[in-house]
Motif scaffolding. Structure first.
Motif, PDB file in Angstrom:
ATOM      1  N   ALA A  99      30.733  39.236  33.017  1.00 23.62           N
ATOM      2  CA  ALA A  99      29.607  39.256  33.956  1.00 23.62           C
ATOM      3  C   ALA A  99      29.192  37.835  34.331  1.00 23.62           C
ATOM      4  CB  ALA A  99      28.431  40.008  33.337  1.00 23.62           C
ATOM      5  N   ARG A 100      29.138  36.954  33.360  1.00 23.68           N
ATOM      6  CA  ARG A 100      28.748  35.564  33.625  1.00 23.68           C
ATOM      7  C   ARG A 100      29.802  34.858  34.483  1.00 23.68           C
ATOM      8  NH1 ARG A 100      24.766  33.434  30.013  1.00 23.68           N
ATOM      9  NH2 ARG A 100      23.896  35.123  28.734  1.00 23.68           N
ATOM     10  N   LEU A 101      31.078  35.149  34.211  1.00 22.00           N
ATOM     11  CA  LEU A 101      32.147  34.534  34.983  1.00 22.00           C
ATOM     12  C   LEU A 101      32.095  34.995  36.444  1.00 22.00           C
ATOM     13  CD1 LEU A 101      34.715  32.778  35.038  1.00 22.00           C
ATOM     14  CD2 LEU A 101      36.007  34.844  34.410  1.00 22.00           C
ATOM     15  N   ALA A 102      31.832  36.284  36.653  1.00 18.76           N
ATOM     16  CA  ALA A 102      31.744  36.806  38.026  1.00 18.76           C
ATOM     17  C   ALA A 102      30.590  36.156  38.783  1.00 18.76           C
ATOM     18  CB  ALA A 102      31.575  38.324  37.992  1.00 18.76           C
TER      19      ALA A 102
ATOM     20  N   LEU B  12      40.916  38.136  35.247  1.00 19.15           N
ATOM     21  CA  LEU B  12      40.118  38.074  36.476  1.00 19.15           C
ATOM     22  C   LEU B  12      40.269  36.721  37.161  1.00 19.15           C
ATOM     23  CD1 LEU B  12      36.928  40.022  35.398  1.00 19.15           C
ATOM     24  CD2 LEU B  12      38.700  40.754  36.990  1.00 19.15           C
ATOM     25  N   ILE B  13      40.385  35.663  36.386  1.00 17.12           N
ATOM     26  CA  ILE B  13      40.658  34.348  36.980  1.00 17.12           C
ATOM     27  C   ILE B  13      41.984  34.403  37.743  1.00 17.12           C
ATOM     28  CG2 ILE B  13      41.275  31.959  36.436  1.00 17.12           C
ATOM     29  CD1 ILE B  13      39.238  32.138  34.110  1.00 17.12           C
TER      30      ILE B  13
ATOM     31  N   TYR C  52      33.272  42.423  46.201  1.00 21.45           N
ATOM     32  CA  TYR C  52      33.044  43.227  45.000  1.00 21.45           C
ATOM     33  C   TYR C  52      34.320  43.255  44.158  1.00 21.45           C
ATOM     34  CZ  TYR C  52      29.041  45.063  47.627  1.00 21.45           C
ATOM     35  OH  TYR C  52      27.888  45.195  48.344  1.00 21.45           O
ATOM     36  N   THR C  53      34.150  43.119  42.849  1.00 20.50           N
ATOM     37  CA  THR C  53      35.235  43.290  41.894  1.00 20.50           C
ATOM     38  C   THR C  53      34.858  44.452  40.981  1.00 20.50           C
ATOM     39  OG1 THR C  53      35.804  40.933  41.938  1.00 20.50           O
ATOM     40  CG2 THR C  53      36.598  42.231  40.065  1.00 20.50           C
TER      41      THR C  53
ATOM     42  N   ALA D 245      45.385  44.982  39.153  1.00 23.29           N
ATOM     43  CA  ALA D 245      44.323  44.885  40.157  1.00 23.29           C
ATOM     44  C   ALA D 245      44.937  45.103  41.533  1.00 23.29           C
ATOM     45  CB  ALA D 245      43.635  43.528  40.097  1.00 23.29           C
ATOM     46  N   ILE D 246      44.141  45.669  42.447  1.00 24.51           N
ATOM     47  CA  ILE D 246      44.642  45.915  43.792  1.00 24.51           C
ATOM     48  C   ILE D 246      43.497  45.846  44.792  1.00 24.51           C
ATOM     49  CG2 ILE D 246      44.397  48.431  43.644  1.00 24.51           C
ATOM     50  CD1 ILE D 246      47.072  48.612  45.221  1.00 24.51           C
ATOM     51  N   ASP D 247      43.743  45.191  45.921  1.00 20.34           N
ATOM     52  CA  ASP D 247      42.798  45.208  47.034  1.00 20.34           C
ATOM     53  C   ASP D 247      42.949  46.560  47.713  1.00 20.34           C
ATOM     54  OD1 ASP D 247      42.011  44.950  49.924  1.00 20.34           O
ATOM     55  OD2 ASP D 247      41.492  42.921  49.297  1.00 20.34           O
ATOM     56  N   ILE D 248      41.881  47.345  47.803  1.00 19.93           N
ATOM     57  CA  ILE D 248      42.044  48.738  48.205  1.00 19.93           C
ATOM     58  C   ILE D 248      42.297  48.898  49.707  1.00 19.93           C
ATOM     59  CG2 ILE D 248      40.495  49.359  46.324  1.00 19.93           C
ATOM     60  CD1 ILE D 248      38.577  50.415  48.491  1.00 19.93           C
TER      61      ILE D 248
END
Length: 421
Positions: free
Chosen positions: A228-231, A193-194, A205-206, A168-171
């Motif tokens: 989706a539920r976790l987000a 994702l956690i 946004y993820t 993952a990366i913050d763009i």
């Protein structure tokens, strides 16, 4: 006028009139070897031997026979018939033809390019349809914590065991993180994702791709899976990339290249523990690197810290029971199909006011009152956009309101609050 032939004839004339080889070479501006060559050619073939000859090979070791051409075309015809009748698989290309020819125990089997050339000459191939480039709406963040892209790159340990490397990366800040897993289940995606929201922070946004571990699968309609539920529970807006369009996830795709180079290339990783150790070492170095031209000689860590945002508590643990639905938004980037529909959560949704092959932004807005699926021509961060269509989204459970002060956030001051009740 053939000046080369004239030079050869001049050389022969001089030789026949008594000049030696050295004199002829000097007069013609050629080497003695050249003179000897054409002297021998004249003595063997006469004046006709002075003509230029083709340099093409006289013999072809594997010249395709008529019988082999017929065998190739017959194999293609048989495969097409089997495909049409449902008797075999839908493989009719050059590799399938080679396999069919091998079964006939022929002494020599032509290559795939040769087979394709024979099929083309016989008119048994269909020209490839030009690919339509679809342009999708996209976000234009200018601050950290606005958009984080997530993706998976597979690798294999020494011995063959597969590793699923989530990155993952913050763009904007280019601040990365990652973790390797032996599987790519929904629980693995959720756990990663956690980790992202604890390490990078909880962005607006993820963005993820459409693999089953993120999307909830491709079987049941209207499915809102674990991720989706976790987000929704955490408070980030999940964004699903277009199907088969890696450009839309380009920042993390490019990051994969750096990750592959520094963690996997020329290394022999033996197990999951070693993969994670090497990966964490790389992430730590990358965050402190000043190599990014877009960051103006600042490191990802410095840029990321310039606009701090909330993080998930480090002691956060996902409940093993099915998470309820919380109010929030889930987004999808999709192409309008030929029948003027888009595919969202294994269901086709009409969008009649646009032409096919248009890229659109789809938002599922969940509230305690209702759930509405809206289709737009542009991303939500533009000043003006058009809503192309709306639909009511069926739910079989209640949607809980998102709390004003989420208890699972780690505030900017670093004091962790207890999890949500």
């Amino acid at each position: 006028m053939d000046t080369e032939k004239n030079a050869r004839e001049k050389a022969v004339h001089m030789l026949r009139s008594g000049s030696n080889v050295q004199e002829v070479a000097k007069a013609c501006g050629r080497s003695k070897r050249w003179v000897y060559k054409w002297q021998a050619r004249y003595q063997a073939e006469g004046w006709a031997g002075l003509e230029s000859q083709s340099r093409a090979p006289q013999k072809h070791g594997r010249k395709l026979t008529k019988a082999m051409r017929r065998s190739i075309l017959r194999a293609r015809s048989e495969l097409e018939a089997e495909t049409a009748s449902g008797q075999g698989l839908k493989y009719i290309g050059s590799r399938a033809i080679r396999t069919r020819l091998k079964k006939k125990r022929l002494r020599w089997i032509p290559s795939c390019p040769t087979i394709e050339r024979v099929l083309s000459q016989a008119g048994m191939t269909r020209p490839q349809e030009p690919r339509i480039e679809v342009h999708y709406p996209h976000l234009k963040p200018d601050q950290p914590h606005e958009l984080v892209q997530v993706d998976i790159v597979p690798h294999f340990l020494t011995g063959g065991m597969r590793m699923n490397c989530f990155n993952a990366i913050d763009i904007v800040s280019r601040y990365p993180t990652g973790e390797a897993y032996t599987q790519r289940r929904a629980v693995d995606a959720a756990n990663f994702l956690i980790h992202v929201w604890q390490e990078i922070g909880i962005p607006t946004y993820t963005q993820v791709d459409n693999e089953g571990c993120f999307s909830g699968g491709t079987t049941h309609p209207y499915v809102l899976g674990t991720v989706a539920r976790l987000a929704l529970f955490v408070g980030t807006e999940l964004l699903f990339s277009p199907v088969y369009h890696p450009k839309s996830n380009g920042y993390v795709e490019r990051f994969h290249q750096d990750y592959n180079l520094h963690v996997w290339k020329d290394t022999y990783l033996q197990d999951l523990k070693q993969v994670r150790q090497e990966s964490r070492r790389f992430f730590a170095l990358y965050r402190q690197s000043e190599h990014h031209s877009r960051l103006n000689e600042r490191t990802p860590a410095q840029v990321h810290a310039s606009n701090p945002g909330p993080k998930l508590c480090l002691d956060f643990a996902m409940d093993q029971t099915k998470l309820p639905l919380y109010a929030g938004r889930i987004h999808f980037l999709r192409r309008v199909r030929a029948d003027k529909t888009v595919s969202i959560l294994n269901t086709s949704w009409p969008v009649q006011s646009v032409l096919p092959d248009l890229g659109v932004w789809v938002t599922l807005d969940l509230t305690p009152k209702d759930a509405i699926l809206s289709i737009y021509d542009k991303a939500p961060d533009v000043s003006t956009r058009i809503c192309l269509d709306t639909h009511s989204f069926p739910l079989t459970e209640n949607v809980l309101p998102f709390p004003e002060n989420p208890k699972h956030f780690l505030p900017i001051d670093g004091s962790c609050i207890h999890q949500k009740d």
